[in-house]
Motif scaffolding. Structure first.
Motif, short mmCIF file in Angstrom:
data_model
loop_
_atom_site.label_atom_id
_atom_site.label_comp_id
_atom_site.label_asym_id
_atom_site.label_seq_id
_atom_site.Cartn_x
_atom_site.Cartn_y
_atom_site.Cartn_z
N GLN A 117 0.86 -1.29 -0.04
CA GLN A 117 -0.03 0.23 0.02
C GLN A 117 0.67 1.17 0.03
O GLN A 117 0.42 2.21 -0.72
N GLU A 118 1.74 1.34 0.68
CA GLU A 118 2.84 2.47 0.93
C GLU A 118 3.58 2.51 -0.58
O GLU A 118 3.73 3.78 -0.93
N MET A 119 3.95 1.54 -1.43
CA MET A 119 4.54 1.50 -2.59
C MET A 119 3.57 2.38 -3.64
O MET A 119 3.82 3.01 -4.24
N LEU A 120 2.11 1.78 -3.39
CA LEU A 120 1.26 2.18 -4.30
C LEU A 120 1.18 3.63 -4.16
O LEU A 120 0.85 4.39 -5.07
N GLU A 121 0.85 4.32 -2.87
CA GLU A 121 0.72 5.62 -2.60
C GLU A 121 1.85 6.33 -3.08
O GLU A 121 1.66 7.51 -3.68
N ALA A 122 2.98 5.78 -3.04
CA ALA A 122 4.49 6.54 -3.59
C ALA A 122 4.38 6.66 -4.87
O ALA A 122 4.67 7.72 -5.64
N LEU A 123 3.86 5.50 -5.68
CA LEU A 123 3.82 5.38 -7.08
C LEU A 123 2.84 6.55 -7.47
O LEU A 123 3.19 7.29 -8.52
N VAL A 124 1.75 6.61 -6.86
CA VAL A 124 0.48 7.43 -7.36
C VAL A 124 1.17 9.00 -7.21
O VAL A 124 0.93 9.83 -8.17
N GLN A 125 1.82 9.39 -5.96
CA GLN A 125 2.32 10.58 -5.94
C GLN A 125 3.50 10.86 -6.61
O GLN A 125 3.35 12.09 -7.47
#
Length: 71
Positions: free
Chosen positions: A57-65
């Motif tokens: 989830q943290e990776m996905l949030e970082a990718l979206v950002q």
């Protein structure tokens, strides 16, 4: 991606320690060369497979950002 390419990439980095792995990643990103993208993809695949749901989830949030910042 061709399975042989994935195996070749993994074979090339199989003996790398953390410092060598970091240098490989940094070099691939800094070079900006398209030919480095499959290798980074294989590394991301390994990270994803070794991560728990919270890390994913943290990776996905970082990718979206990151995507939002580049557009």
């Amino acid at each position: 991606m061709d399975l042989n390419l994935r195996k070749a990439i993994l074979a090339n980095i199989s003996d790398n320690n953390e410092q060598q792995m970091e240098a490989t990643i940094v070099d691939a990103i800094q070079s900006g060369e398209e030919k480095m993208l499959p290798g980074l993809g294989v590394l991301f695949e390994l990270i994803w497979q070794q991560s728990n749901e919270q890390d994913r989830q943290e990776m996905l949030e970082a990718l979206v950002q990151g995507v939002k910042q580049t557009h």
